[in-house]
Design a protein around this motif. Structure first.
Motif, short mmCIF file in Angstrom:
data_model
loop_
_atom_site.label_atom_id
_atom_site.label_comp_id
_atom_site.label_asym_id
_atom_site.label_seq_id
_atom_site.Cartn_x
_atom_site.Cartn_y
_atom_site.Cartn_z
N PHE A 42 0.06 4.05 1.56
CA PHE A 42 -0.02 4.59 2.92
C PHE A 42 -1.15 3.88 3.62
O PHE A 42 -2.14 3.50 2.99
CB PHE A 42 -0.25 6.09 2.89
CG PHE A 42 -0.17 6.77 4.24
CD1 PHE A 42 1.05 6.99 4.85
CD2 PHE A 42 -1.33 7.17 4.89
CE1 PHE A 42 1.14 7.60 6.09
CE2 PHE A 42 -1.26 7.79 6.13
CZ PHE A 42 -0.03 8.00 6.72
N ASP B 105 -4.05 4.31 6.02
CA ASP B 105 -4.90 5.34 6.63
C ASP B 105 -5.47 4.87 7.96
O ASP B 105 -5.70 3.69 8.15
CB ASP B 105 -6.03 5.72 5.68
CG ASP B 105 -5.50 6.38 4.41
OD1 ASP B 105 -5.90 5.95 3.32
OD2 ASP B 105 -4.68 7.30 4.54
N LYS C 84 0.84 -1.20 0.00
CA LYS C 84 0.00 0.00 0.00
C LYS C 84 0.88 1.26 0.00
O LYS C 84 1.98 1.28 0.55
CB LYS C 84 -0.92 0.03 1.22
CG LYS C 84 -1.91 -1.12 1.29
CD LYS C 84 -2.76 -1.04 2.53
CE LYS C 84 -3.77 -2.18 2.60
NZ LYS C 84 -4.61 -2.12 3.82
#
Length: 295
Positions: free
Chosen positions: A293, A295, A291
Motif C-alpha cells: 500500500f 501511504d 508495495k
C-alpha cells in the motif's frame, strides 16, 4: 479450420460424487469433444469431487494426491487416446503437510507438459482455501504445448491483473482459468447479478489489456455445506471464451454443458498492432506496484 484456428472445449459440469465418477464423465465428454475436432480441453477447478473448501476439515487432506499420480495418469491416457491437450485441476500433496491447488497440463501424447500452483489463495466464508493450500511457488510461467504457449491460472487468480499481465509478458498466447465460484444462498438477486457480472468483466478486461483470448471454465450445481449454519453454494457456471478485444466467442449457461469454440490464434497480433498496450507501458514508473500500500 485454418492453420491459425484452435478448436477448444470447456467442460462445465456438476460434481458426480467421487473422483472415479467425475473422471469417467470427463473421459466421456472429452471423447465427444475430440470427435468434434477439439484440440485443447479446459476442465473446471478441483473437478475430481465436491468443492471441499466450504469448511475446514483435516479429513479432506486424504483426497490429495501426488503429481504425477493417479489422476495425471488417467488424464494422460485420455489425452493420448484422443490426441488432445488437457488443462486439469488437482489437489496436490507435495509432501507431508504441504498441499497446493495445482493445475496440470497433459500433452496430447499423454506426458505431463507442466504445472501451475495457484498463487492467490482466498479465505472467505464458504471458500476457506488458506486452510488447505500453500501459495504457489512456480511463478507466472506459461506452459509450452503443441497447441501453443498456455498461461494457466486458477480461480481467485482471475481477479488480479498482475497475474494476467505477467503471463502475457512471458509470452502466453491464451489465458486459461479453471474455476469454482458461485453464490452464497443468502445473497439476494441483485447481489448475485452484480457478483457474476463482476466476474465476467474482470476476466474480459484481461483479454483486452493483454490482447489475448481468455478461457474460463466454472462448475455448476448446488453443493451443500458440512456446516449446519451455512446454506451452501450454488455454482453459477457461465463458462466462456473471450477474444483479444474482450468479445464473446461463446458463453455457457448455468447447467452442465460443453462449450466448443474456434479461436483465431492469429488475431492477437492484429489487435496488438492497433491497441499497442505493451508498447506504451511506463515500466519506469511502476515500482510502487511491488508495495502492499502507498501511504
Amino acid at each position: 479450420m485454418s492453420r491459425s484456428t484452435l478448436r477448444v472445449a470447456l467442460l462445465q459440469h456438476a460434481n458426480q460424487g467421487d473422483a472415479a465418477s467425475n473422471l469417467d464423465l470427463i473421459a466421456t465428454r472429452i471423447a465427444e469433444a475430440a470427435e468434434q475436432g477439439a484440440q485443447l480441453v479446459l476442465l473446471q477447478e478441483l473437478h475430481n469431487g465436491a468443492y471441499f473448501c466450504q469448511t475446514e476439515d483435516t479429513a479432506c487432506f486424504d483426497d490429495a494426491e501426488p503429481i504425477p499420480g493417479p489422476s495425471t495418469q488417467r488424464l494422460g491416457e485420455i489425452a493420448r487416446q484422443h490426441q488432445v491437450v488437457i488443462v486439469a485441476s488437482l489437489f496436490e500433496q507435495r509432501a507431508a503437510g504441504l498441499y497446493h491447488n495445482t493445475a496440470v497440463v497433459l500433452e496430447k501424447d499423454g506426458t505431463l507438459a507442466g504445472r501451475y500452483r495457484k498463487m492467490h489463495i482466498p479465505d472467505d466464508p464458504g471458500f476457506y482455501e488458506k486452510f488447505y493450500f500453500t501459495p504457489g511457488d512456480l511463478g507466472f510461467t506459461p506452459i509450452d504445448t503443441s497447441v501453443g504457449r498456455l498461461g494457466v491460472l486458477v480461480c481467485w487468480d482471475q481477479w488480479y491483473p498482475e497475474a494476467a499481465r505477467l503471463m502475457a509478458l512471458a509470452g502466453a498466447e491464451l489465458l486459461l482459468y479453471p474455476t469454482a465460484i458461485g453464490w452464497d444462498m443468502r445473497d439476494d438477486g441483485g447481489e448475485r447479478i452484480r457478483q457474476r457480472d463482476a466476474w465476467l468483466t474482470i476476466q474480459r478486461s484481461h483479454a483486452v489489456a493483454n490482447g489475448i483470448p481468455v478461457l474460463s471454465c466454472n462448475r455448476v450445481g448446488f453443493e451443500t455445506s458440512p456446516q449446519q449454519d451455512d446454506p451452501g453454494i450454488q455454482f453459477w457456471g457461465s463458462s466462456f471464451v473471450a477474444g483479444p478485444q474482450g468479445e464473446w466467442l461463446a458463453q455457457a449457461g448455468e447447467t452442465a454443458q460443453t462449450l466448443i469454440v474456434d479461436v483465431d490464434m492469429a488475431r492477437s497480433e492484429s489487435v496488438r498492432r492497433i491497441w499497442p498496450f505493451l508498447r506504451d507501458r511506463r515500466i519506469d514508473a511502476y515500482a510502487d506496484l511491488t508495495k502492499r500500500f502507498i501511504d
